[in-house]
Scaffold this motif. Sequence first.
Motif, PDB file in Angstrom:
ATOM      1  N   VAL A   1       5.306  34.960 -10.220  1.00 36.09           N
ATOM      2  CA  VAL A   1       4.460  35.908  -9.534  1.00 36.09           C
ATOM      3  C   VAL A   1       4.466  37.027 -10.584  1.00 36.09           C
ATOM      4  CG1 VAL A   1       4.233  37.181  -7.492  1.00 36.09           C
ATOM      5  CG2 VAL A   1       4.973  34.919  -7.252  1.00 36.09           C
TER       6      VAL A   1
ATOM      7  N   MET B   1      26.695  37.967   1.136  1.00 29.29           N
ATOM      8  CA  MET B   1      25.162  38.011   1.169  1.00 29.29           C
ATOM      9  C   MET B   1      24.739  36.918   2.174  1.00 29.29           C
ATOM     10  SD  MET B   1      23.873  40.138  -0.849  1.00 29.29           S
ATOM     11  CE  MET B   1      22.405  39.365  -1.478  1.00 29.29           C
TER      12      MET B   1
ATOM     13  N   TYR C   1      30.690  31.624   2.519  1.00 26.50           N
ATOM     14  CA  TYR C   1      29.550  31.876   1.771  1.00 26.50           C
ATOM     15  C   TYR C   1      28.537  30.711   1.584  1.00 26.50           C
ATOM     16  CZ  TYR C   1      26.365  33.032  -2.115  1.00 26.50           C
ATOM     17  OH  TYR C   1      25.663  33.284  -2.963  1.00 26.50           O
TER      18      TYR C   1
ATOM     19  N   THR D   1      20.348  32.648  -7.814  1.00 30.86           N
ATOM     20  CA  THR D   1      21.478  32.842  -8.552  1.00 30.86           C
ATOM     21  C   THR D   1      22.282  31.644  -9.093  1.00 30.86           C
ATOM     22  OG1 THR D   1      22.191  34.814  -7.172  1.00 30.86           O
ATOM     23  CG2 THR D   1      23.848  33.967  -7.961  1.00 30.86           C
TER      24      THR D   1
ATOM     25  N   PHE E   1      18.708  30.999  -1.762  1.00 24.31           N
ATOM     26  CA  PHE E   1      19.188  31.159  -0.480  1.00 24.31           C
ATOM     27  C   PHE E   1      18.144  31.750   0.594  1.00 24.31           C
ATOM     28  CE2 PHE E   1      23.663  30.057  -1.880  1.00 24.31           C
ATOM     29  CZ  PHE E   1      23.501  28.776  -1.813  1.00 24.31           C
ATOM     30  N   SER E   2      17.662  32.855   0.092  1.00 28.46           N
ATOM     31  CA  SER E   2      16.772  33.750   1.095  1.00 28.46           C
ATOM     32  C   SER E   2      15.562  32.880   1.142  1.00 28.46           C
ATOM     33  CB  SER E   2      16.565  35.094   0.379  1.00 28.46           C
ATOM     34  OG  SER E   2      17.541  35.877   0.217  1.00 28.46           O
TER      35      SER E   2
ATOM     36  N   GLU F   1       8.588  30.221  -7.015  1.00 30.10           N
ATOM     37  CA  GLU F   1       9.953  30.417  -7.894  1.00 30.10           C
ATOM     38  C   GLU F   1       9.640  30.256  -9.187  1.00 30.10           C
ATOM     39  OE1 GLU F   1      13.378  31.103  -7.485  1.00 30.10           O
ATOM     40  OE2 GLU F   1      13.237  30.792  -9.346  1.00 30.10           O
TER      41      GLU F   1
ATOM     42  N   ASP G   1      32.647  34.531  -4.925  1.00 30.83           N
ATOM     43  CA  ASP G   1      33.827  35.163  -4.635  1.00 30.83           C
ATOM     44  C   ASP G   1      34.098  35.483  -3.162  1.00 30.83           C
ATOM     45  OD1 ASP G   1      32.039  37.217  -4.244  1.00 30.83           O
ATOM     46  OD2 ASP G   1      32.496  38.266  -5.911  1.00 30.83           O
TER      47      ASP G   1
HETATM   48  C1  LIG Z   1      27.560  35.283 -10.746  1.00 30.70           C
HETATM   49  C2  LIG Z   1      27.047  35.726  -9.329  1.00 30.70           C
HETATM   50  C3  LIG Z   1      27.819  35.298  -8.235  1.00 30.70           C
HETATM   51  C4  LIG Z   1      27.988  35.521  -6.887  1.00 30.70           C
HETATM   52  N1  LIG Z   1      28.678  35.493  -5.883  1.00 30.70           N
HETATM   53  C5  LIG Z   1      28.368  35.820  -4.618  1.00 30.70           C
HETATM   54  C6  LIG Z   1      29.556  35.590  -3.778  1.00 30.70           C
HETATM   55  O1  LIG Z   1      30.489  34.885  -3.814  1.00 30.70           O
HETATM   56  N2  LIG Z   1      29.181  36.043  -2.385  1.00 30.70           N
HETATM   57  C7  LIG Z   1      27.970  36.928  -2.113  1.00 30.70           C
HETATM   58  O2  LIG Z   1      28.006  37.295  -0.938  1.00 30.70           O
HETATM   59  N3  LIG Z   1      27.246  37.025  -3.096  1.00 30.70           N
HETATM   60  C8  LIG Z   1      27.462  36.315  -4.636  1.00 30.70           C
HETATM   61  N4  LIG Z   1      26.522  36.750  -5.459  1.00 30.70           N
HETATM   62  C9  LIG Z   1      25.074  37.408  -4.993  1.00 30.70           C
HETATM   63  C10 LIG Z   1      24.046  36.293  -4.819  1.00 30.70           C
HETATM   64  O3  LIG Z   1      23.048  36.819  -5.645  1.00 30.70           O
HETATM   65  C11 LIG Z   1      23.374  36.024  -3.468  1.00 30.70           C
HETATM   66  O4  LIG Z   1      24.766  35.514  -2.614  1.00 30.70           O
HETATM   67  C12 LIG Z   1      22.649  35.058  -3.204  1.00 30.70           C
HETATM   68  O5  LIG Z   1      22.746  33.928  -3.738  1.00 30.70           O
HETATM   69  C13 LIG Z   1      21.456  35.740  -3.247  1.00 30.70           C
HETATM   70  O6  LIG Z   1      19.981  34.812  -2.870  1.00 30.70           O
HETATM   71  P1  LIG Z   1      18.745  35.071  -2.793  1.00 30.70           P
HETATM   72  O7  LIG Z   1      18.059  33.848  -2.533  1.00 30.70           O
HETATM   73  O8  LIG Z   1      18.523  36.490  -2.293  1.00 30.70           O
HETATM   74  O9  LIG Z   1      18.478  35.735  -4.606  1.00 30.70           O
HETATM   75  P2  LIG Z   1      18.326  34.933  -5.623  1.00 30.70           P
HETATM   76  O10 LIG Z   1      19.525  33.844  -5.443  1.00 30.70           O
HETATM   77  O11 LIG Z   1      18.742  35.869  -6.844  1.00 30.70           O
HETATM   78  O12 LIG Z   1      16.996  34.321  -5.907  1.00 30.70           O
HETATM   79  C14 LIG Z   1      15.819  34.749  -6.201  1.00 30.70           C
HETATM   80  C15 LIG Z   1      14.976  33.928  -6.788  1.00 30.70           C
HETATM   81  O13 LIG Z   1      13.710  34.632  -6.915  1.00 30.70           O
HETATM   82  C16 LIG Z   1      13.078  34.432  -8.082  1.00 30.70           C
HETATM   83  N5  LIG Z   1      12.320  35.364  -8.493  1.00 30.70           N
HETATM   84  C17 LIG Z   1      12.293  36.642  -8.618  1.00 30.70           C
HETATM   85  N6  LIG Z   1      11.333  37.222  -9.211  1.00 30.70           N
HETATM   86  C18 LIG Z   1      10.296  36.424  -9.255  1.00 30.70           C
HETATM   87  C19 LIG Z   1       9.069  36.247  -9.527  1.00 30.70           C
HETATM   88  N7  LIG Z   1       8.558  37.462 -10.018  1.00 30.70           N
HETATM   89  N8  LIG Z   1       8.167  35.112  -9.474  1.00 30.70           N
HETATM   90  C20 LIG Z   1       8.749  33.853  -8.999  1.00 30.70           C
HETATM   91  N9  LIG Z   1      10.255  33.733  -8.695  1.00 30.70           N
HETATM   92  C21 LIG Z   1      11.069  34.962  -8.808  1.00 30.70           C
HETATM   93  C22 LIG Z   1      14.300  34.130  -9.126  1.00 30.70           C
HETATM   94  O14 LIG Z   1      14.045  33.353 -10.195  1.00 30.70           O
HETATM   95  C23 LIG Z   1      15.331  33.816  -8.233  1.00 30.70           C
HETATM   96  O15 LIG Z   1      15.482  32.149  -8.414  1.00 30.70           O
HETATM   97  C24 LIG Z   1      26.541  36.215  -6.598  1.00 30.70           C
HETATM   98  C25 LIG Z   1      25.865  36.695  -7.655  1.00 30.70           C
HETATM   99  C26 LIG Z   1      26.027  36.567  -9.047  1.00 30.70           C
HETATM  100  C27 LIG Z   1      24.762  36.901  -9.808  1.00 30.70           C
END
Ligand SMILES: Cc1cc2nc3c(=O)[nH]c(=O)nc-3n(C[C@H](O)[C@H](O)[C@H](O)COP(=O)(O)OP(=O)(O)OC[C@H]3O[C@@H](n4cnc5c(N)ncnc54)[C@H](O)[C@@H]3O)c2cc1C
Length: 552
Positions: free
Chosen positions: A119, A447, A72, A54, A26-27, A46, A66
Amino acid sequence: MGFAKQVSGTMPSVQNYDAIIVGAGFSGLYMLHRLRGLGMSARVYERGSGVGGTWYWNRYPGARCDVESVQYSYSFSDALQQEWQWTERYAGQAEILRYANHVADRFDLRRDIALNTNVISAEFDEADNRWTVTLEGGKRVTAQHLVMAVGCLSNARMPDIPGLASFRGKVFHTGEWPHEGVDFTGLRVGVVGTGSSAIQSIPVIADEAKHVTVFQRTPNYSIPARNYPLSEDEKRAWAENYREFRRRAREEMRNGIVSEIPQKGALEESDDAREATYDFRWARGGLTFMTAYNNLALDKAANDTAADFVRRKIGETVKDPAVAKLLQPTTYPIGTKRICIDTDYFETFNRDNVTLVDIRNAPISEITPNGIVTGGKEYACDAIVFATGFDAMTGSFARIDIRGRDGLTLREKWEEGPKTYLGLMVAGFPNMFLVTGPGSPSVLSNMIVSIEQHVDWISDCLAYQRERDVACIEATQGAEDGWVAHVNEVAHNTLYPQANSWYMGANILGKPRVFLPYIGGIPAYRAICNEVAANGYRGFALTRQHRVAAAE
Ligand SMILES: Cc1cc2nc3c(=O)[nH]c(=O)nc-3n(C[C@H](O)[C@H](O)[C@H](O)COP(=O)(O)OP(=O)(O)OC[C@H]3O[C@@H](n4cnc5c(N)ncnc54)[C@H](O)[C@@H]3O)c2cc1C
């Protein structure tokens, strides 16, 4: 800033961008959308074969959010939030992943995302203020700005148990679940861990498997989710009032989740009134159980009232008193480890095909070809599920060799715990932004609210730099030191550090015990970030484009 350029010369065909984004969760998706809006060239890398982060990786049975789905979800596009309809109060993983894919398509993001691309390193070149990023396979790309959208819970942690490689059955980690799913029918399954992923998956696995043995080190407080399909009336009510709900989530709610704001402390009410309050929240289900009173995270005696209530509920649900006792957390205040929400978790321990094994007093000593050994006894398993969580908040950074000024690596810099300014930047690592990095509310909040705030702040900061021809932005050491001290001070005014939780890095052997997220609450944190920006990015050193570069 401009469009991606191929530069040939000493480095043949190196692709150059204004910004490189690591991660397409999502980020990363929203960051790309915003940078496009600024007219910047950006590329997302990615390592997974799809977007969603996630929700791409965590496909275990029972996986769902959750925080309620209507909350969310992104708020940045009213058209998006009007057209997307959530089916359930807490959407399952597949639906959330569909949503991430819908966002990628709707905003035409895919053409700037490279999937299956890991990366492995990133190096800052002080001569031209650019990052050189190396991808697995050796390809190199450069960008002025590097945005680490690598996720807080994206580095699945597999415990190092002697004999694991000898196990004859299949081994899974909830955070890296096979895409084709797993059929546990007729199998004896060992589940290691009792955190959120275990609590969600155990009831579903127990429905299918011949037998489930749950290996528990620390019991968790869990509140019923009370999931249900959303009615048309509920969907309409949210759609019509999204603007106001989202504003409240951002500006009024400490955790970014809209609910009643508690006005009283737990001990200000009579025992009966308090019991009725907890009963109501328990029946309603969900994380807002913890916002029943305004001092549950601050005052141990107040916290005990909520913890006692949940322990009582566990005792009433689980028929075998010895099993109930093992499932009742006693060693840390409620809420100081991420609270879980569940569907029939405690009820599952009343099933004949589920056994609970305490590994606090007798840790797993080895894994044999046939199963798991603890306390000198072997528990036969045909499959093992590790629900052992993540190297939270810093794990995905540690996997990349990141080098800032003077060749300093981020691993060295963070050896004694992560240090950031606002969770957004790191002194010594110019032009590198973190989305929901350590030192920001991140995992203590909804998040998506935190992600949107960071991405918006970073985008505004980049626009500001462009207007002023800034080549380099960097957190000053003084600002970073001040922020690290503040993050710790605020955490230590609460009960949180009393738990050995992943918030403290305590689930990873040898990881420094530092409280990782910022606990001051989203409204206060937003105000600080906004004020920093309004004051010309106070605490950051901004360097103008030097003449040669400007003339190019
Ligand atoms: C099972 C579970 C349930 C969750 N439920 C909730 C919820 O209900 N509410 C809430 O607020 N949060 C929840 N979370 C937290 C969740 O991680 C965040 O809400 C959100 O999805 C994070 O998004 P993001 O893009 O920051 O990170 P992520 O979704 O973790 O994405 C990061 C991406 O970066 C990629 N990446 C990392 N390192 C590298 C690299 N070196 N090279 C290339 N790609 C890379 C990974 O493969 C990943 O796809 C939950 C987490 C988990 C594990």
